[in-house]
Design a protein around this motif. Structure first.
Motif, PDB file in Angstrom:
ATOM      1  N   VAL A  51     -11.950   8.811  -5.379  1.00  0.00           N
ATOM      2  CA  VAL A  51     -10.500   8.673  -5.236  1.00  0.00           C
ATOM      3  C   VAL A  51      -9.827   8.976  -6.572  1.00  0.00           C
ATOM      4  N   MET A  52     -10.418   8.482  -7.652  1.00  0.00           N
ATOM      5  CA  MET A  52      -9.833   8.731  -8.983  1.00  0.00           C
ATOM      6  C   MET A  52      -9.912  10.214  -9.356  1.00  0.00           C
ATOM      7  N   MET A  75      -5.129  16.646  -1.245  1.00  0.00           N
ATOM      8  CA  MET A  75      -5.670  15.569  -2.083  1.00  0.00           C
ATOM      9  C   MET A  75      -5.303  14.193  -1.536  1.00  0.00           C
ATOM     10  N   VAL A  76      -4.133  14.068  -0.948  1.00  0.00           N
ATOM     11  CA  VAL A  76      -3.768  12.790  -0.319  1.00  0.00           C
ATOM     12  C   VAL A  76      -4.754  12.488   0.812  1.00  0.00           C
ATOM     13  N   ASN A  92      -9.752  12.642  -7.222  1.00  0.00           N
ATOM     14  CA  ASN A  92      -8.681  13.239  -6.429  1.00  0.00           C
ATOM     15  C   ASN A  92      -7.313  12.958  -7.024  1.00  0.00           C
ATOM     16  N   VAL A  93      -7.136  11.796  -7.628  1.00  0.00           N
ATOM     17  CA  VAL A  93      -5.871  11.469  -8.292  1.00  0.00           C
ATOM     18  C   VAL A  93      -5.631  12.437  -9.457  1.00  0.00           C
ATOM     19  N   HIS A 107     -11.882   9.230   1.112  1.00  0.00           N
ATOM     20  CA  HIS A 107     -12.820   8.589   0.179  1.00  0.00           C
ATOM     21  C   HIS A 107     -12.528   7.096   0.037  1.00  0.00           C
ATOM     22  N   GLY A 108     -11.264   6.717   0.127  1.00  0.00           N
ATOM     23  CA  GLY A 108     -10.913   5.299   0.066  1.00  0.00           C
ATOM     24  C   GLY A 108     -11.497   4.523   1.235  1.00  0.00           C
ATOM     25  N   MET A 153      -8.050  11.473  -0.722  1.00  0.00           N
ATOM     26  CA  MET A 153      -8.007  10.109  -1.255  1.00  0.00           C
ATOM     27  C   MET A 153      -8.126   9.079  -0.130  1.00  0.00           C
TER      28      MET A 153
END
Length: 127
Positions: free
Chosen positions: A102-103, A86-87, A105-106, A93-94, A90
């Motif tokens: 990104v959200m 997930m990092v 994935n958070v 996608h960022g 993120m």
């Protein structure tokens, strides 16, 4: 707490399975047309398929070891690996300016952290 961890692991496994099946079996030209899969356009097909297989394995690893009671410590280990995935998602996608993804994935990252903390901590399968 035990039930909440099972539900969380099941939900995360479904997310991993859906993403894994999509990346592994859907034609990449069709997959790359979706907004969330824009990153595929500049990536090798082998890398995309490998991520898909890893996500399918994550789905299995989040549930099956505990269900079969065979090395259930693999559940939080798999969740920790999901955190790393997930990092990376993120960051990817960022870089593409996809804040909504990104959200998402958070949220998946938070669910995995909950599993890691719960299963390595007070609600471990060994307890």
């Amino acid at each position: 707490m035990h039930v909440a961890l099972w539900i969380t692991a099941g939900l995360l496994a479904l997310v991993a399975l859906a993403g894994g099946i999509t990346k592994t079996f859907m034609p990449l030209d069709k997959l790359s047309q979706h907004d969330g899969a824009a990153w595929i356009r500049g990536t090798s097909p082998t890398f995309v398929r490998t991520l898909g297989v890893l996500e399918i394995l994550a789905a299995v690893g989040l549930v099956l070891p505990a269900v079969l009671d065979i090395v259930p410590v693999m559940v939080p280990v798999t969740a920790a690996c999901w955190i790393a995935l997930m990092v990376g998602a993120m960051i990817t996608h960022g870089r593409l300016g996809q804040a909504k993804l990104v959200m998402v994935n958070v949220v998946y990252l938070a669910l995995a952290i909950f599993i890691v903390v719960g299963r390595f901590g007070p609600t471990s399968f060994a307890a």
